[in-house]
Write a protein that holds these residues in place. Structure first.
Motif, PDB file in Angstrom:
ATOM      1  N   PRO A 196     -64.989  67.027 -42.024  1.00 11.10           N
ATOM      2  CA  PRO A 196     -64.990  65.740 -41.310  1.00 11.10           C
ATOM      3  C   PRO A 196     -66.378  65.112 -41.196  1.00 11.10           C
ATOM      4  N   ARG A 197     -66.426  63.824 -41.474  1.00 11.96           N
ATOM      5  CA  ARG A 197     -67.663  63.055 -41.331  1.00 11.96           C
ATOM      6  C   ARG A 197     -67.726  62.478 -39.916  1.00 11.96           C
ATOM      7  N   ILE A 198     -68.852  62.675 -39.264  1.00 17.17           N
ATOM      8  CA  ILE A 198     -69.023  62.224 -37.882  1.00 17.17           C
ATOM      9  C   ILE A 198     -69.893  60.975 -37.842  1.00 17.17           C
ATOM     10  N   GLY A 199     -69.450  59.973 -37.080  1.00 19.16           N
ATOM     11  CA  GLY A 199     -70.248  58.768 -36.881  1.00 19.16           C
ATOM     12  C   GLY A 199     -70.325  58.420 -35.409  1.00 19.16           C
ATOM     13  N   VAL A 200     -71.458  57.890 -34.972  1.00 18.58           N
ATOM     14  CA  VAL A 200     -71.624  57.440 -33.592  1.00 18.58           C
ATOM     15  C   VAL A 200     -71.325  55.944 -33.539  1.00 18.58           C
ATOM     16  N   LEU A 201     -70.394  55.542 -32.688  1.00 21.98           N
ATOM     17  CA  LEU A 201     -70.037  54.134 -32.567  1.00 21.98           C
ATOM     18  C   LEU A 201     -71.201  53.365 -31.949  1.00 21.98           C
ATOM     19  N   ASN A 202     -71.693  52.358 -32.675  1.00 25.32           N
ATOM     20  CA  ASN A 202     -72.908  51.668 -32.252  1.00 25.32           C
ATOM     21  C   ASN A 202     -72.838  50.203 -32.686  1.00 25.32           C
ATOM     22  N   ILE A 203     -73.855  49.448 -32.292  1.00 23.61           N
ATOM     23  CA  ILE A 203     -73.907  48.023 -32.625  1.00 23.61           C
ATOM     24  C   ILE A 203     -74.585  47.757 -33.958  1.00 23.61           C
ATOM     25  N   GLY A 204     -75.069  48.798 -34.599  1.00 20.46           N
ATOM     26  CA  GLY A 204     -75.704  48.662 -35.901  1.00 20.46           C
ATOM     27  C   GLY A 204     -75.826  50.006 -36.577  1.00 20.46           C
ATOM     28  N   GLU A 205     -76.078  49.998 -37.883  1.00 19.02           N
ATOM     29  CA  GLU A 205     -76.144  51.245 -38.637  1.00 19.02           C
ATOM     30  C   GLU A 205     -77.478  51.957 -38.482  1.00 19.02           C
ATOM     31  N   GLU A 206     -78.550  51.206 -38.187  1.00 17.98           N
ATOM     32  CA  GLU A 206     -79.880  51.801 -38.135  1.00 17.98           C
ATOM     33  C   GLU A 206     -80.014  52.798 -36.987  1.00 17.98           C
ATOM     34  N   ALA A 207     -80.835  53.832 -37.216  1.00 16.42           N
ATOM     35  CA  ALA A 207     -81.005  54.916 -36.238  1.00 16.42           C
ATOM     36  C   ALA A 207     -81.547  54.414 -34.906  1.00 16.42           C
ATOM     37  N   GLY A 208     -82.339  53.371 -34.923  1.00 20.20           N
ATOM     38  CA  GLY A 208     -82.962  52.873 -33.698  1.00 20.20           C
ATOM     39  C   GLY A 208     -82.126  51.875 -32.924  1.00 20.20           C
ATOM     40  N   LYS A 209     -80.916  51.592 -33.403  1.00 17.82           N
ATOM     41  CA  LYS A 209     -80.068  50.602 -32.748  1.00 17.82           C
ATOM     42  C   LYS A 209     -79.344  51.207 -31.533  1.00 17.82           C
ATOM     43  N   GLY A 210     -78.893  50.303 -30.654  1.00 19.36           N
ATOM     44  CA  GLY A 210     -78.042  50.735 -29.554  1.00 19.36           C
ATOM     45  C   GLY A 210     -78.792  51.085 -28.282  1.00 19.36           C
ATOM     46  N   ASN A 211     -78.026  51.493 -27.277  1.00 14.15           N
ATOM     47  CA  ASN A 211     -78.635  51.852 -25.993  1.00 14.15           C
ATOM     48  C   ASN A 211     -79.217  53.265 -26.043  1.00 14.15           C
ATOM     49  N   ASP A 212     -79.771  53.681 -24.918  1.00 13.57           N
ATOM     50  CA  ASP A 212     -80.444  54.974 -24.856  1.00 13.57           C
ATOM     51  C   ASP A 212     -79.487  56.117 -25.188  1.00 13.57           C
ATOM     52  N   LEU A 213     -78.237  56.028 -24.698  1.00 19.24           N
ATOM     53  CA  LEU A 213     -77.250  57.070 -24.948  1.00 19.24           C
ATOM     54  C   LEU A 213     -76.975  57.219 -26.438  1.00 19.24           C
ATOM     55  N   ALA A 214     -76.753  56.111 -27.111  1.00 17.02           N
ATOM     56  CA  ALA A 214     -76.448  56.148 -28.539  1.00 17.02           C
ATOM     57  C   ALA A 214     -77.621  56.692 -29.350  1.00 17.02           C
ATOM     58  N   GLN A 215     -78.824  56.271 -29.007  1.00 11.83           N
ATOM     59  CA  GLN A 215     -80.004  56.713 -29.746  1.00 11.83           C
ATOM     60  C   GLN A 215     -80.255  58.210 -29.584  1.00 11.83           C
ATOM     61  N   LYS A 216     -80.112  58.706 -28.363  1.00 14.02           N
ATOM     62  CA  LYS A 216     -80.344  60.136 -28.123  1.00 14.02           C
ATOM     63  C   LYS A 216     -79.237  60.989 -28.744  1.00 14.02           C
ATOM     64  N   THR A 217     -78.015  60.479 -28.722  1.00 11.11           N
ATOM     65  CA  THR A 217     -76.921  61.195 -29.364  1.00 11.11           C
ATOM     66  C   THR A 217     -77.148  61.279 -30.866  1.00 11.11           C
ATOM     67  N   TYR A 218     -77.618  60.194 -31.437  1.00  7.23           N
ATOM     68  CA  TYR A 218     -77.943  60.160 -32.865  1.00  7.23           C
ATOM     69  C   TYR A 218     -78.938  61.270 -33.207  1.00  7.23           C
ATOM     70  N   LYS A 219     -79.990  61.395 -32.400  1.00  4.71           N
ATOM     71  CA  LYS A 219     -81.014  62.410 -32.677  1.00  4.71           C
ATOM     72  C   LYS A 219     -80.456  63.829 -32.581  1.00  4.71           C
TER      73      LYS A 219
END
Length: 349
Positions: free
Chosen positions: A192-215
């Motif tokens: 399974p491919r995992i993706g974080v639901l966000n407002i943009g594809e770039e790693a730096g996009k989104g709120n603090d929660l989305a960015q830290k989850t990405y990392k």
């Protein structure tokens, strides 16, 4: 034989549609039932199905009558004198109403008389009852709702679908783990491919929660993390597990449900405008029924509450017999594939 405990009093159409769907599922999938609720009402509904069968749209547009041989089914009735209503505060309600149908349905799994819960009433009450009655899996901070969604190619899972409106990055990481196990074992996706639901594809996009989850997901090597996904990409099948907090997830689901409902109503109106469009509509009906079957929430039955020590399937409050039948199927599959055990094993590694 797997036994499914069903809250017969939960949902907008309880107990009529709930009992009918459960009996239909017992016949079709070979499961035993524990129907929990007001015994006299449950018995009346069983007798109704014995005489008339199950009348359902069966995921399409026309009603069908399904003959159910009730006398051949393994049915247990557990009387519950109380019902938790949709407007009640879940935590307070389950403490006050210990003899409510949802509390006793969960207790049936906790004490081993049944193997899984199916509930179409208050989502909050079902989650709270499961959390307190079954307990959390070791290593899981909060349970999450795994919702199966159709896409252009194959179903995907969105997690969390509404259990937790306030989350930490660590919780979303756990959601990703649980969603991956669900995708592998219930939806049969190999990697399974995992993706974080966000407002943009770039790693730096989104709120603090989305960015830290990405990392957090970017820095691990056990799972197939592909990065951020935008709302418009959910249904294009670029990933198999969409991770988000419950607030965002529930809003996304409700928008999706509303948009699909509006689309089909608009199409139906166009096909019934005059005699010519009615003829075209009749010709297109098989195609429309096939499309409707793919996106109809009733086909998926319900969402699995992941992270508790037991199987709980939360169905839509509007569920009718066809949806409940499919919810029982999902419960049976979850029991037989051992989803919880595999989540616990992976989290502890």
């Amino acid at each position: 034989m797997t036994r499914i405990a069903v809250d017969a009093m939960g949902g907008d159409h309880a107990p009529h549609e709930i009992v009918a769907g459960a009996l239909w599922a017992a016949q079709e999938y070979g499961v035993a039932l524990e129907l929990v609720g007001k015994q006299d009402q449950i018995e009346q509904e069983i007798e109704r199905v014995r005489k008339n069968g199950v009348i359902s749209k069966c995921g399409g547009f026309k009603n069908k009558r399904i003959k159910v041989d009730v006398d051949k089914l393994d049915i247990k009735i557990s009387h519950a004198s109380e019902v938790i209503e949709m407007g009640e505060a879940p935590a307070q309600a389950i403490r006050k109403k210990k003899k409510s149908s949802i509390v006793m349905t969960v207790d049936a799994v906790a004490n081993g008389s049944s193997d899984a819960v199916v509930a179409a009433g208050s989502t909050g009450a079902a989650m709270a009852s499961s959390l307190f009655g079954l307990g959390r899996l070791h290593g899981i901070d909060r349970p999450a709702i795994a919702v199966t969604l159709p896409t252009m190619k194959k179903p995907i899972v969105l997690i969390d679908g509404g259990a937790n409106s306030s989350c930490t990055p660590e919780m979303l990481y756990q959601f990703a783990v649980m969603g991956t196990i669900f995708s592998k074992n219930v939806l049969a996706v190999k990697n399974p491919r995992i993706g974080v639901l966000n407002i943009g594809e770039e790693a730096g996009k989104g709120n603090d929660l989305a960015q830290k989850t990405y990392k957090l997901l970017e820095n691990q090597t056990r799972f197939n993390f592909i990065g951020n996904v935008e709302g418009k990409e959910i249904f294009s099948n670029i990933c198999d597990v969409v991770v988000c907090d419950g607030f965002v997830g529930n809003v996304a689901l409700k928008i999706t449900e509303g948009a699909s409902s509006m689309l089909f109503k608009m199409i139906k109106e166009q096909f019934t405008k005059n005699i010519f469009t009615k003829i075209i509509g009749a010709m297109a009906l098989p195609i429309m029924m096939g499309l409707y079957k793919k996106i109809n929430y009733e086909e998926f039955g319900g969402a699995l509450l992941l992270g508790v020590k037991g199987i709980t399937i939360i169905s839509h409050g509007r569920s009718k017999a066809y949806a409940i039948k499919n919810a029982v199927r999902v419960a049976k599959e979850a029991v037989e594939t051992g989803v919880n055990k595999k989540i616990a094993e992976l989290i502890e590694k």
